[in-house]
Design a protein around this motif. Structure first.
Motif: not given
Length: 303
Positions: A194-219
């Protein structure tokens, strides 16, 4: 921590248009502190165990120590490179995080799957796809064009293989250590999947589409790493505290070490002489999890 060092971002200025702030650095210092304390705690815990029963503890130490160094680097605003995104300019991309995952993710899977009856080749293949997932994530993060999503797909497919091993093959094997270990594995594997399913979602919104700020990425990544790091490792190993390591056939590989070391004389499970550490006959007692020429009962050497 940032005030002690005069501010990480003052000492090591950001190298991209979108970057972490002092608040993001403070969060990273907090995660670093948790990782460091968890590492020290796991080291101390391992020394309370007799030799030959520290296999899972030692893997956990490696995972936590690696994470500690990684978060020290990110909290210090080190280990990143700028990657250009459309419209928004450059964004800090943290390659040190992928170095961390390249070491920790396969070891986490190896630790979890070694409690099952999966063969060594199946476990190592699953670890290989963990490397594939991490490398694809890094390549995609460093790619500034839409081709990054190709790497994203490859990484998700690698994760699908891992989830199949954790949730499909693993629970169907024979658990020599007993039904209690099997139930603990099922809970642990479900949590990890379950937790590892969250990583690609985080990647898509951060490194992928740049939708979330770097601070949000770190959190986001910090919470996930804490869940898969200290929280899961301590929970999983605590659940194995009363398990007889002899049920897995683990031993230290030295004549004198631990309750499950060799007793000398004739090889165990084979017909060649010598103990495990000195055995050179291909069909003697080295075989484990399907390795070797004769059926054996001994497992891989651990310390």
């Amino acid at each position: 921590m940032s005030s002690t060092f005069g501010g990480s971002l003052d000492t090591n200025p950001p190298n991209a248009d979108r970057h972490i702030t002092n608040h993001g650095s403070d969060w990273l210092w907090a995660v670093f502190a948790v990782m460091a304390l968890s590492t020290l705690g796991m080291i101390a815990w391992s020394y309370t165990r007799p030799r030959g029963t520290r296999f899972f503890h030692n893997l956990a130490i490696i995972i936590l120590a690696t994470s500690t160094i990684s978060y020290y680097s990110m909290a210090s605003d080190l280990g990143s490179t700028p990657v250009r995104h459309a419209i928004t300019g450059t964004r800090q991309t943290w390659f040190v995080r992928y170095i961390q995952w390249f070491i920790t993710f396969p070891l986490l899977l190896i630790m979890l799957l070694f409690s099952t009856g999966l063969s060594l080749s199946d476990i190592l293949t699953t670890a290989f796809f963990a490397w594939v997932a991490v490398v694809c994530g890094l390549l995609g993060a460093l790619t500034s064009t839409g081709y990054k999503w190709g790497y994203f797909v490859f990484g998700v497919l690698a994760l699908c293989y891992i989830w199949g091993s954790l949730l499909g093959h693993g629970p169907r094997t024979t658990f020599n250590a007993g039904a209690g270990v099997r139930s603990g594995y099922v809970r642990g594997a479900g949590f990890v999947a379950f937790i590892t399913m969250m990583y690609p979602i985080a990647w898509a919104l951060n490194e992928g589409s740049n939708k979330i700020s770097p601070n949000g990425e770190m959190i986001w990544y910090g919470i996930l790493d804490l869940l898969l790091g200290p929280l899961f490792l301590y929970y999983f190993i605590f659940g194995l505290r009363k398990v007889d390591y002899g049920a897995w056939g683990f031993h230290s590989g030295k004549y004198s070490d631990g309750p499950y070391g060799n007793t000398g004389g004739h090889g165990v499970g084979g017909h060649g002489g010598g103990n495990y550490g000195n055995n050179v006959a291909g069909d003697a007692d080295y075989g484990t999890r399907g390795v070797g020429h004769t059926p054996v009962t001994k497992g891989p050497a651990v310390v």
